[in-house]
Design a protein around this motif. Sequence first.
Motif, PDB file in Angstrom:
ATOM      1  N   ILE A  31       0.874  -1.176   0.000  1.00 40.31           N
ATOM      2  CA  ILE A  31       0.000   0.000   0.000  1.00 40.31           C
ATOM      3  C   ILE A  31       0.910   1.224   0.000  1.00 40.31           C
ATOM      4  N   PHE A  32       0.600   2.225  -0.839  1.00 42.58           N
ATOM      5  CA  PHE A  32       1.455   3.407  -0.828  1.00 42.58           C
ATOM      6  C   PHE A  32       0.617   4.666  -1.009  1.00 42.58           C
ATOM      7  N   LYS A  33       1.200   5.773  -0.574  1.00 44.93           N
ATOM      8  CA  LYS A  33       0.578   7.090  -0.679  1.00 44.93           C
ATOM      9  C   LYS A  33       1.669   8.087  -1.034  1.00 44.93           C
ATOM     10  N   ASN A  34       1.396   8.928  -2.038  1.00 46.90           N
ATOM     11  CA  ASN A  34       2.324   9.986  -2.440  1.00 46.90           C
ATOM     12  C   ASN A  34       1.888  11.315  -1.830  1.00 46.90           C
ATOM     13  N   PHE A  35       2.846  12.088  -1.342  1.00 52.08           N
ATOM     14  CA  PHE A  35       2.601  13.416  -0.779  1.00 52.08           C
ATOM     15  C   PHE A  35       3.445  14.424  -1.546  1.00 52.08           C
ATOM     16  N   GLN A  36       2.806  15.488  -2.002  1.00 48.07           N
ATOM     17  CA  GLN A  36       3.524  16.573  -2.670  1.00 48.07           C
ATOM     18  C   GLN A  36       4.009  17.532  -1.596  1.00 48.07           C
ATOM     19  N   ILE A  37       5.313  17.675  -1.436  1.00 48.64           N
ATOM     20  CA  ILE A  37       5.873  18.567  -0.417  1.00 48.64           C
ATOM     21  C   ILE A  37       5.920  19.986  -0.959  1.00 48.64           C
ATOM     22  N   LYS A  38       6.607  20.185  -2.051  1.00 46.35           N
ATOM     23  CA  LYS A  38       6.590  21.439  -2.800  1.00 46.35           C
ATOM     24  C   LYS A  38       7.010  21.109  -4.216  1.00 46.35           C
ATOM     25  N   GLU A  39       7.049  22.090  -5.066  1.00 47.25           N
ATOM     26  CA  GLU A  39       7.311  21.821  -6.475  1.00 47.25           C
ATOM     27  C   GLU A  39       8.663  21.137  -6.645  1.00 47.25           C
ATOM     28  N   GLY A  40       8.629  19.991  -7.278  1.00 46.91           N
ATOM     29  CA  GLY A  40       9.858  19.241  -7.503  1.00 46.91           C
ATOM     30  C   GLY A  40      10.218  18.283  -6.386  1.00 46.91           C
ATOM     31  N   PHE A  41       9.476  18.273  -5.291  1.00 50.48           N
ATOM     32  CA  PHE A  41       9.761  17.386  -4.164  1.00 50.48           C
ATOM     33  C   PHE A  41       8.508  16.605  -3.796  1.00 50.48           C
ATOM     34  N   LYS A  42       8.644  15.289  -3.775  1.00 52.02           N
ATOM     35  CA  LYS A  42       7.551  14.425  -3.356  1.00 52.02           C
ATOM     36  C   LYS A  42       8.075  13.446  -2.320  1.00 52.02           C
ATOM     37  N   ALA A  43       7.182  12.966  -1.489  1.00 54.97           N
ATOM     38  CA  ALA A  43       7.502  11.897  -0.550  1.00 54.97           C
ATOM     39  C   ALA A  43       6.541  10.748  -0.816  1.00 54.97           C
ATOM     40  N   GLU A  44       7.061   9.559  -0.796  1.00 54.94           N
ATOM     41  CA  GLU A  44       6.234   8.371  -0.987  1.00 54.94           C
ATOM     42  C   GLU A  44       6.337   7.526   0.279  1.00 54.94           C
ATOM     43  N   PHE A  45       5.203   7.214   0.860  1.00 58.06           N
ATOM     44  CA  PHE A  45       5.151   6.371   2.050  1.00 58.06           C
ATOM     45  C   PHE A  45       4.540   5.036   1.640  1.00 58.06           C
TER      46      PHE A  45
END
Length: 91
Positions: A31-45
């Motif tokens: 199971i995964f979820k993507n989070f947009q931190i700011k433009e050009g930076f994402k975090a995937e949990f």
Amino acid sequence: FVLPPTTAPRAGNGGRNILEGPGLNNFDIGIFKNFQIKEGFKAEFRYEMFNAFNHPQWGTPSSNVENAATFGQITSMRDPRISQFVLKLIF
């Protein structure tokens, strides 16, 4: 079962594929979820489970006829359920 003579190129008197191991019943889940931190930076949990339902995964039977004490016995298992959390930064 008879051991083959040491001079003959035979493999004994047993047929092919007469020892079958138990079947494999393995389910992996993620199971995964993507989070947009700011433009050009994402975090995937992610949360991942291997052998999710924790079925026993038996090894193959021993086929060594020289060691008659364990011949045909299953003496090993594969890994039980394994789970892991993953945090990945993408930039």
